[in-house]
Design a protein around this motif. Structure first.
Motif, mmCIF file in Angstrom:
data_model
loop_
_atom_site.group_PDB
_atom_site.id
_atom_site.type_symbol
_atom_site.label_atom_id
_atom_site.label_comp_id
_atom_site.label_asym_id
_atom_site.label_seq_id
_atom_site.Cartn_x
_atom_site.Cartn_y
_atom_site.Cartn_z
ATOM 1 N N MET A 58 0.846 -1.172 0.000
ATOM 2 C CA MET A 58 0.000 0.000 0.000
ATOM 3 C C MET A 58 0.892 1.236 0.000
ATOM 4 O O MET A 58 1.968 1.228 0.571
ATOM 5 N N LYS A 59 0.407 2.302 -0.640
ATOM 6 C CA LYS A 59 1.122 3.561 -0.600
ATOM 7 C C LYS A 59 0.126 4.697 -0.630
ATOM 8 O O LYS A 59 -1.046 4.515 -0.940
ATOM 9 N N SER A 60 0.603 5.861 -0.309
ATOM 10 C CA SER A 60 -0.227 7.052 -0.294
ATOM 11 C C SER A 60 0.113 7.909 -1.508
ATOM 12 O O SER A 60 1.274 8.034 -1.876
ATOM 13 N N VAL A 61 -0.916 8.492 -2.122
ATOM 14 C CA VAL A 61 -0.710 9.332 -3.295
ATOM 15 C C VAL A 61 -1.450 10.650 -3.070
ATOM 16 O O VAL A 61 -2.612 10.658 -2.654
ATOM 17 N N GLN A 62 -0.786 11.751 -3.350
ATOM 18 C CA GLN A 62 -1.398 13.081 -3.218
ATOM 19 C C GLN A 62 -2.462 13.269 -4.285
ATOM 20 O O GLN A 62 -2.228 12.998 -5.459
ATOM 21 N N TYR A 63 -3.653 13.719 -3.873
ATOM 22 C CA TYR A 63 -4.755 13.994 -4.790
ATOM 23 C C TYR A 63 -5.146 15.457 -4.615
ATOM 24 O O TYR A 63 -5.538 15.880 -3.533
ATOM 25 N N PHE A 64 -5.033 16.222 -5.685
ATOM 26 C CA PHE A 64 -5.362 17.641 -5.662
ATOM 27 C C PHE A 64 -6.739 17.871 -6.272
ATOM 28 O O PHE A 64 -7.137 17.174 -7.192
ATOM 29 N N ASN A 65 -7.433 18.882 -5.787
ATOM 30 C CA ASN A 65 -8.619 19.426 -6.448
ATOM 31 C C ASN A 65 -8.264 20.837 -6.887
ATOM 32 O O ASN A 65 -7.673 21.598 -6.127
ATOM 33 N N PHE A 66 -8.623 21.151 -8.120
ATOM 34 C CA PHE A 66 -8.355 22.473 -8.671
ATOM 35 C C PHE A 66 -9.634 23.045 -9.250
ATOM 36 O O PHE A 66 -10.487 22.307 -9.727
ATOM 37 N N GLN A 67 -9.720 24.362 -9.261
ATOM 38 C CA GLN A 67 -10.829 25.014 -9.941
ATOM 39 C C GLN A 67 -10.712 24.777 -11.443
ATOM 40 O O GLN A 67 -11.709 24.628 -12.132
ATOM 41 N N ASN A 68 -9.472 24.719 -11.928
ATOM 42 C CA ASN A 68 -9.212 24.498 -13.347
ATOM 43 C C ASN A 68 -7.981 23.610 -13.484
ATOM 44 O O ASN A 68 -6.863 24.113 -13.575
ATOM 45 N N SER A 69 -8.201 22.315 -13.476
ATOM 46 C CA SER A 69 -7.062 21.400 -13.525
ATOM 47 C C SER A 69 -6.339 21.431 -14.866
ATOM 48 O O SER A 69 -5.153 21.126 -14.928
ATOM 49 N N LEU A 70 -7.017 21.806 -15.945
ATOM 50 C CA LEU A 70 -6.315 21.920 -17.234
ATOM 51 C C LEU A 70 -5.199 22.956 -17.140
ATOM 52 O O LEU A 70 -4.096 22.735 -17.645
ATOM 53 N N ALA A 71 -5.469 24.068 -16.472
ATOM 54 C CA ALA A 71 -4.441 25.096 -16.289
ATOM 55 C C ALA A 71 -3.320 24.568 -15.399
ATOM 56 O O ALA A 71 -2.137 24.792 -15.675
ATOM 57 N N ALA A 72 -3.683 23.853 -14.336
ATOM 58 C CA ALA A 72 -2.664 23.293 -13.443
ATOM 59 C C ALA A 72 -1.803 22.268 -14.174
ATOM 60 O O ALA A 72 -0.575 22.297 -14.079
ATOM 61 N N LEU A 73 -2.445 21.373 -14.904
ATOM 62 C CA LEU A 73 -1.690 20.356 -15.643
ATOM 63 C C LEU A 73 -0.755 20.983 -16.668
ATOM 64 O O LEU A 73 0.390 20.552 -16.826
ATOM 65 N N ASP A 74 -1.230 22.000 -17.357
ATOM 66 C CA ASP A 74 -0.403 22.699 -18.333
ATOM 67 C C ASP A 74 0.792 23.360 -17.649
ATOM 68 O O ASP A 74 1.932 23.242 -18.108
ATOM 69 N N GLY A 134 9.309 11.489 -11.000
ATOM 70 C CA GLY A 134 9.042 10.059 -10.865
ATOM 71 C C GLY A 134 7.912 9.700 -9.915
ATOM 72 O O GLY A 134 7.554 8.531 -9.799
ATOM 73 N N GLU A 135 7.336 10.673 -9.233
ATOM 74 C CA GLU A 135 6.239 10.419 -8.294
ATOM 75 C C GLU A 135 4.910 10.714 -8.973
ATOM 76 O O GLU A 135 4.778 11.675 -9.719
ATOM 77 N N THR A 136 3.906 9.893 -8.684
ATOM 78 C CA THR A 136 2.588 10.045 -9.288
ATOM 79 C C THR A 136 1.685 10.892 -8.404
ATOM 80 O O THR A 136 1.653 10.727 -7.183
ATOM 81 N N PHE A 137 0.946 11.780 -9.044
ATOM 82 C CA PHE A 137 -0.043 12.632 -8.384
ATOM 83 C C PHE A 137 -1.355 12.499 -9.147
ATOM 84 O O PHE A 137 -1.363 12.209 -10.339
ATOM 85 N N TYR A 138 -2.461 12.744 -8.454
ATOM 86 C CA TYR A 138 -3.779 12.724 -9.069
ATOM 87 C C TYR A 138 -4.463 14.068 -8.846
ATOM 88 O O TYR A 138 -4.149 14.785 -7.889
ATOM 89 N N CYS A 139 -5.399 14.385 -9.729
ATOM 90 C CA CYS A 139 -6.168 15.612 -9.540
ATOM 91 C C CYS A 139 -7.496 15.515 -10.263
ATOM 92 O O CYS A 139 -7.710 14.648 -11.108
ATOM 93 N N SER A 140 -8.373 16.431 -9.909
ATOM 94 C CA SER A 140 -9.643 16.603 -10.605
ATOM 95 C C SER A 140 -10.091 18.043 -10.402
ATOM 96 O O SER A 140 -9.496 18.785 -9.612
ATOM 97 N N ASP A 183 -9.227 26.546 -1.958
ATOM 98 C CA ASP A 183 -8.002 27.026 -1.328
ATOM 99 C C ASP A 183 -7.114 25.817 -1.053
ATOM 100 O O ASP A 183 -7.411 25.014 -0.180
ATOM 101 N N ASN A 184 -6.036 25.697 -1.811
ATOM 102 C CA ASN A 184 -5.111 24.567 -1.641
ATOM 103 C C ASN A 184 -3.952 24.900 -0.711
ATOM 104 O O ASN A 184 -2.946 24.195 -0.704
ATOM 105 N N SER A 185 -4.092 25.952 0.086
ATOM 106 C CA SER A 185 -2.959 26.386 0.904
ATOM 107 C C SER A 185 -2.503 25.346 1.921
ATOM 108 O O SER A 185 -1.392 25.432 2.416
#
Length: 140
Positions: free
Chosen positions: A1-17, A61-67, A76-78
């Motif tokens: 088992m491992k832990s993976v950071q999952y972000f929520n963004f108002q606009n993930s396309l902008a974040a991914l870019d 090399g680390e995997t992150f997830y978002c939506s 607020d992701n602070s």
């Protein structure tokens, strides 16, 4: 088992870019609102094609997830913090960490603690990205 950071963004396309262009994100996989699996959803749950239902990407090399947040509400992701730890005596890892940090600052991320030696680490630094996420570099 491992832990993976999952972000929520108002606009993930902008974040991914931004992450791809400025933080070296690779292997970006995205399921948008126009994906066929959502075609039969009730009308009140329909979203447009730019809405990210789920995405993944790699940085150093680390995997992150978002939506996206539902209906692209502000968020607020602070409190979201990512720490990359590395072996200070491994010159390859150390240079990757230095390059990552410097590239982020050049891209406009806010340096909150300069990269350098501290009482607890031979190389430590922090910055905030435009989406409110804090990123740390920490030598072990």
């Amino acid at each position: 088992m491992k832990s993976v950071q999952y972000f929520n963004f108002q606009n993930s396309l902008a974040a991914l870019d931004f992450y791809e262009k400025n933080l070296g994100a690779t292997d970006i996989q995205r399921v948008g609102g126009d994906h066929e699996m959502f075609a039969d959803m009730p009308e009140e749950y329909q979203v447009d094609k730019n809405f990210t239902m789920n995405a993944s990407f790699k940085i150093l090399g680390e995997t992150f997830y978002c939506s996206d947040t539902w209906k692209n509400k502000k968020i607020d992701n602070s409190g979201a913090i990512v720490t990359f730890t590395f072996d200070y005596h491994n010159e390859v890892e150390k240079q990757l960490a230095i390059d990552f940090f410097n590239k982020a600052i050049i891209a406009g991320c806010e340096e909150t603690m300069p990269l350098g030696k501290t009482e607890w680490s031979n190389l430590y630094g922090m910055f905030n990205d435009p989406f409110g996420v804090t990123w740390m570099i920490n030598a072990e």
